[in-house]
Design an enzyme around this catalytic site. Structure first.
Site, PDB file in Angstrom:
ATOM      1  N   CYS A 128      -8.333  -7.729 -21.140  1.00 16.53           N
ATOM      2  CA  CYS A 128      -7.251  -7.890 -22.126  1.00 16.53           C
ATOM      3  C   CYS A 128      -6.064  -8.684 -21.605  1.00 16.53           C
ATOM      4  O   CYS A 128      -4.915  -8.428 -21.990  1.00 16.53           O
ATOM      5  CB  CYS A 128      -6.815  -6.517 -22.622  1.00 16.53           C
ATOM      6  SG  CYS A 128      -8.177  -5.551 -23.299  1.00 16.53           S
ATOM      7  N   LYS A 193      -3.268   4.458 -26.180  1.00 16.45           N
ATOM      8  CA  LYS A 193      -4.658   4.004 -26.318  1.00 16.45           C
ATOM      9  C   LYS A 193      -5.403   4.406 -25.058  1.00 16.45           C
ATOM     10  O   LYS A 193      -5.041   4.021 -23.948  1.00 16.45           O
ATOM     11  CB  LYS A 193      -4.693   2.488 -26.500  1.00 16.45           C
ATOM     12  CG  LYS A 193      -6.105   1.927 -26.580  1.00 16.45           C
ATOM     13  CD  LYS A 193      -6.100   0.445 -26.887  1.00 16.45           C
ATOM     14  CE  LYS A 193      -7.506  -0.104 -26.933  1.00 16.45           C
ATOM     15  NZ  LYS A 193      -7.511  -1.560 -27.179  1.00 16.45           N
ATOM     16  N   LYS A 246      -5.034   6.256 -30.366  1.00 14.79           N
ATOM     17  CA  LYS A 246      -6.399   5.749 -30.479  1.00 14.79           C
ATOM     18  C   LYS A 246      -7.224   6.219 -29.303  1.00 14.79           C
ATOM     19  O   LYS A 246      -6.750   6.099 -28.181  1.00 14.79           O
ATOM     20  CB  LYS A 246      -6.346   4.225 -30.506  1.00 14.79           C
ATOM     21  CG  LYS A 246      -7.681   3.544 -30.564  1.00 14.79           C
ATOM     22  CD  LYS A 246      -7.504   2.064 -30.476  1.00 14.79           C
ATOM     23  CE  LYS A 246      -8.893   1.450 -30.354  1.00 14.79           C
ATOM     24  NZ  LYS A 246      -8.866   0.083 -30.003  1.00 14.79           N
TER      25      LYS A 246
HETATM   26  C1  PBG Z   1      -8.919  -4.379 -28.202  1.00 11.57           C
HETATM   27  C2  PBG Z   1      -9.411  -3.373 -29.182  1.00 11.57           C
HETATM   28  C3  PBG Z   1     -10.492  -2.501 -29.028  1.00 11.57           C
HETATM   29  C4  PBG Z   1     -10.573  -1.756 -30.200  1.00 11.57           C
HETATM   30  C5  PBG Z   1      -9.567  -2.196 -31.045  1.00 11.57           C
HETATM   31  N1  PBG Z   1      -8.838  -3.175 -30.378  1.00 11.57           N
HETATM   32  C6  PBG Z   1     -11.498  -2.392 -27.972  1.00 11.57           C
HETATM   33  C7  PBG Z   1     -11.192  -2.037 -26.580  1.00 11.57           C
HETATM   34  O1  PBG Z   1     -10.091  -1.644 -26.202  1.00 11.57           O
HETATM   35  O2  PBG Z   1     -12.121  -2.200 -25.791  1.00 11.57           O
HETATM   36  C8  PBG Z   1     -11.585  -0.685 -30.469  1.00 11.57           C
HETATM   37  C9  PBG Z   1     -11.777  -0.294 -31.887  1.00 11.57           C
HETATM   38  C10 PBG Z   1     -12.973   0.511 -32.160  1.00 11.57           C
HETATM   39  O3  PBG Z   1     -13.697   1.005 -31.265  1.00 11.57           O
HETATM   40  O4  PBG Z   1     -13.245   0.690 -33.356  1.00 11.57           O
HETATM   41  N2  PBG Z   1      -8.761  -5.630 -28.792  1.00 11.57           N
END
Ligand code: PBG
Length: 324
Positions: A128, A193, A246
């Site tokens: 990221c 997150k 999340k």
């Molecule tokens: C990162 C992002 C992720 C998700 C949303 N934005 C993936 C990660 O962090 O690997 C996951 C969403 C989902 O699992 O539905 N851009």
């Protein structure tokens, strides 16, 4: 002394609905849309039955269908044609998100478009941000995040949602937006997150699995609750408009805590793995998928979420799974 009999208020559906404390509404939902390069594509995602990767032209049909169902808010994820070390497609005028915003906003100005602000779908290594010494470099990545949000805003994004878990990303993004005259663009921060295995199907969908290591140097340890307060306090102080937790279901305690602590809207992301488990168990006949979906979404709201990002949004409205 009279005896307490709570069953009196459960006698029939009318009285039950009179005393019901929580209810869902179509306005609670944000629907994720995956957009890929190419034309005339609606590619099923193997691990997420009912969810597709759309080319821009087909994404318009999907958005139209949602608007007809009264779903008005969307979060866009892009899968670019070319990936590179830095994820430069994210700030390019012809980038996948920028070109999608152009056509969506032109056709459906009433659609509320949130952009996911990250790099993992755009970098050749799948992390990221920018890699330095084997890990994502926080402050170099902040500079690229600024370029990305300004570009999204210029192309008509209604809201930006940074999901990369970089330290001080909200301060950097707020300053960048304000300096360019975008004071009115809100920031929904993926504040708490977690480094979760529930993202597995999403990474198939968005082609964003890291090519080495994992995301545990930037996403949170699932064991930690107090640390979520540190993350959310920072984002609150730096000017986030909405705080997100999340995933949702294994983190209802975090959602509840956020709602109690902050006088601001709380969002929860009902992530891909949570969706796929229901779809899989439903196909196997082990549960009634629609009923479980309703109960799960309700629990997220009851825990304190004002906004729920969910792949179930359409199916909640029609009360039917579309993949079978
Ligand atoms: C990162 C992002 C992720 C998700 C949303 N934005 C993936 C990660 O962090 O690997 C996951 C969403 C989902 O699992 O539905 N851009």
């Amino acid at each position: 002394m009279s005896v307490r009999r709570p069953r009196r208020l459960r006698k029939n559906e009318v009285i039950r609905s009179l005393v019901r404390e929580t209810s869902l509404n179509v306005n609670d939902f944000v629907y994720p849309i995956f957009i890929t390069h190419g034309e005339n594509l609606k590619e099923p995602i193997q691990s997420m039955p009912g969810v597709y990767r759309f080319s821009k032209d087909k994404a318009l049909d999907e958005i139209k269908e949602c608007i007809d169902l009264n779903i008005k808010s969307f979060i866009l994820f892009g899968i670019p044609e070319h990936k590179d070390e830095e994820g430069s497609d994210t700030w390019c005028d012809s980038g996948i998100i920028q070109s999608s915003l152009d056509i969506i906003k032109n056709k459906f100005p009433e659609a509320y478009i949130i952009t996911d602000v990250c790099f993992c779908e755009y970098t050749s290594h799948g992390h990221c941000g920018v890699i330095k010494d084997g890990d994502v470099d926080n402050d170099i990545t902040l500079e690229n995040l600024k370029k990305q949000v300004i570009s999204h805003a210029k192309h008509g994004a209604d809201m930006v949602a940074p999901s990369g878990m970089m330290d001080n990303m909200i301060k950097a993004i707020r300053e960048a937006l304000d300096e360019h005259g975008f004071h009115n663009i809100p920031i929904m921060s993926y504040s708490a997150k977690y480094a979760s295995k529930f993202y597995g199907p999403f990474r198939d969908a968005a082609d964003s699995t890291p090519s080495f290591g994992d995301r545990r140097t930037y996403q949170m340890d699932p064991a930690n609750k107090k640390e979520a307060l540190i993350e959310m306090d920072i984002d609150f102080e730096q000017g986030a408009d909405i705080l997100m937790v999340k995933p949702a279901l294994s983190y209802l305690d975090i959602i509840h805590m956020a709602k109690e602590r902050y006088n601001m809207p709380i969002a929860a992301y009902n992530v891909s793995g949570e969706y796929s488990m229901v779809k899989a168990a439903n196909r196997l006949g082990f549960i009634s998928g629609i009923d479980v979906m309703n109960e799960m979404l309700l629990s997220i709201k009851r825990a304190g979420a004002d906004i729920i990002i969910t792949y179930f949004a359409k199916e909640w409205v029609i009360q039917k799974f579309i993949d079978i």
